[in-house]
Design a protein around this motif. Structure first.
Motif: not given
Length: 150
Positions: A118, A121, A142, A145-146, A149
Motif C-alpha cells: 500500500v 499506491m 483508488s 488499487v488499495k 496492494l
C-alpha cells in the motif's frame, strides 16, 4: 492563441441551447464555461483539452457528492437537478472505461511501477490518473488499487 476543440464544442452547444430554448442545458453549459474561464484566469493561460477534462472531472465528482448528500437528506428534487447537470457534463467526457478495462490498466500500472504494498499506491495512482482522467471514477479506482496492494 487557439481555442481547444473541446472548449469550442462546449461554446457551440451553449449557442445551440440558447437557440433551442433549452434552459436547463444552457444553465449547465454556462456553469462549465464559467469553471473553465475561472481556471484560465487563475492560471493566466488558456486551458488545453486535458486540463478542461480535469475541470469536467472535478465537476462530475462534485455533482455525485451532492446527489448522495441530497438523497440522504430526502431532497430528491435537488438530487434530480444535480443528476440532470451530471448527465450534461458527462456528455463532454470521453467514453467511460468498463470494469475489465480498469482492471487491465491497474494490472499494467502495478507491473510498470513494481508496486508491492500500500505504501507504493502513490506510484500506481500517478501512472493511472492521466490515463483514466475523465473516463473512470478515480475514488473507485483508488479503492481497487488499495485492495490489490493489501
Amino acid at each position: 492563441m487557439t481555442t481547444s476543440s473541446l472548449k469550442s464544442r462546449i461554446t457551440e452547444d451553449m449557442k445551440a441551447a440558447m437557440r433551442g430554448g433549452d434552459k436547463s442545458r444552457l444553465g449547465t453549459v454556462r456553469l462549465i464555461l464559467a469553471a473553465i474561464k475561472q481556471m484560465e484566469v487563475d492560471s493566466r493561460t488558456e486551458l488545453d483539452d486535458a486540463q478542461i477534462l480535469a475541470v469536467l472531472d472535478k465537476m462530475v465528482k462534485q455533482r455525485r457528492e451532492s446527489i448522495s448528500q441530497y438523497q440522504q437528506a430526502g431532497r430528491d428534487d435537488l438530487a434530480q437537478v444535480e443528476q440532470a447537470e451530471l448527465e450534461v457534463i458527462q456528455a463532454y467526457l470521453p467514453q467511460a472505461l468498463t470494469d475489465d478495462e480498469i482492471r487491465q490498466m491497474i494490472d499494467a500500472a502495478l507491473a510498470e511501477s513494481g508496486a508491492e504494498s500500500v505504501r507504493d499506491m502513490g506510484k500506481v495512482m500517478n501512472l493511472l490518473k492521466p490515463r483514466m482522467q475523465g473516463r473512470a471514477d478515480m475514488a473507485a479506482v483508488s479503492g481497487m488499487v488499495k485492495t490489490r496492494l493489501s
